[in-house]
Design a protein around this motif. Structure first.
Motif, short mmCIF file in Angstrom:
data_model
loop_
_atom_site.label_atom_id
_atom_site.label_comp_id
_atom_site.label_asym_id
_atom_site.label_seq_id
_atom_site.Cartn_x
_atom_site.Cartn_y
_atom_site.Cartn_z
N ASN A 53 1.07 -1.12 -0.04
CA ASN A 53 0.11 0.08 0.16
C ASN A 53 0.80 1.21 0.07
OD1 ASN A 53 -1.43 2.20 1.35
ND2 ASN A 53 -3.04 0.83 1.18
N GLU A 54 0.66 2.32 -0.90
CA GLU A 54 1.58 3.21 -1.22
C GLU A 54 1.33 4.27 -0.01
OE1 GLU A 54 3.90 4.02 -3.23
OE2 GLU A 54 3.66 2.06 -4.02
N ALA A 55 0.27 4.46 0.63
CA ALA A 55 -0.07 5.28 1.60
C ALA A 55 1.08 4.79 2.94
CB ALA A 55 -1.38 5.45 2.17
N GLU A 56 0.70 3.52 3.29
CA GLU A 56 1.50 2.97 4.29
C GLU A 56 2.86 2.95 4.16
OE1 GLU A 56 1.12 -1.14 7.19
OE2 GLU A 56 -0.21 -0.94 5.49
N ARG A 57 3.34 2.80 2.80
CA ARG A 57 4.83 2.71 2.39
C ARG A 57 5.34 4.19 2.79
NH1 ARG A 57 7.42 -1.25 0.13
NH2 ARG A 57 9.30 0.26 -0.52
N ALA A 58 4.47 5.09 2.43
CA ALA A 58 5.18 6.48 2.67
C ALA A 58 5.38 6.84 4.20
CB ALA A 58 3.94 7.50 2.07
N GLU A 141 3.94 6.88 15.80
CA GLU A 141 3.30 5.44 15.65
C GLU A 141 2.06 5.15 16.40
OE1 GLU A 141 6.39 2.45 15.95
OE2 GLU A 141 8.01 3.67 15.27
N MET A 142 2.04 5.64 17.46
CA MET A 142 0.77 5.55 18.29
C MET A 142 -0.60 6.24 17.47
SD MET A 142 1.53 5.86 22.35
CE MET A 142 2.36 7.49 22.24
N ASP A 143 -0.15 7.37 16.96
CA ASP A 143 -1.46 8.11 16.19
C ASP A 143 -1.70 7.11 14.96
OD1 ASP A 143 -1.28 9.92 17.84
OD2 ASP A 143 -0.48 11.50 16.74
N HIS A 144 -1.01 6.31 14.32
CA HIS A 144 -1.02 5.63 13.29
C HIS A 144 -1.33 4.18 13.42
CE1 HIS A 144 0.10 9.74 11.81
NE2 HIS A 144 -0.86 9.34 10.76
#
Length: 152
Positions: A53-58, A141-144
């Motif tokens: 997933n491009e968004a997750e990769r970013a 990291e907690m926010d996402h």
């Protein structure tokens, strides 16, 4: 050289030892922090390899970039702490040599001690900055995190 002068010289040579102890403690902490940053970056890189997933990769690329900034801050702090240690050892040696050469080194011991203190101060600022980046990283990291509820 009389005994009172000998004691004064020895005391002056040992004074940087207090700074050496503090510097060594900061250096140990910095090296431990660097090891943790490297471990975290390696974990992120392994996880990134499996993400399509491009968004997750970013998101992972940003996390890796943050770890890189943290590691560079720690690296610079460690280098400054090694400079400080060298300056404090140099101060002790300069005091000794200065005494045996009839005080021909002038203010060199003071300059070495000052350089050591300034290096330690700059390293402390970098360590403080790295701590801020560490908190930024964990908050991000907690926010996402997966499964996080969206605020109402």
């Amino acid at each position: 050289m009389d005994s009172s002068n000998t004691h004064a010289v020895l005391a002056a040579m040992l004074a940087p030892a207090f700074f050496l102890t503090a510097t060594a403690s900061l250096l140990l902490s910095a090296n431990n922090r660097l090891a943790r940053i490297i471990d975290r970056a390696r974990t992120l890189l392994r996880e990134l390899a499996d993400i399509e997933n491009e968004a997750e990769r970013a998101l992972y690329e940003r996390r890796i970039a943050l770890q890189r900034r943290r590691s560079l801050n720690i690296l610079r702090a460690g280098q400054l702490l090694y400079v400080a240690i060298s300056c404090f050892v140099g101060t002790s040696l300069a005091v000794s040599v200065d005494t045996f050469t009839g005080h021909r080194l002038g203010s060199l011991p003071i300059w070495l001690a000052s350089a050591g203190v300034l290096s330690m101060f700059a390293a402390s600022l970098l360590l403080a900055r790295e701590s801020t980046l560490a908190v930024t990283a964990i908050n991000e990291e907690m926010d996402h995190r997966p499964g996080k509820r969206k605020p109402d």
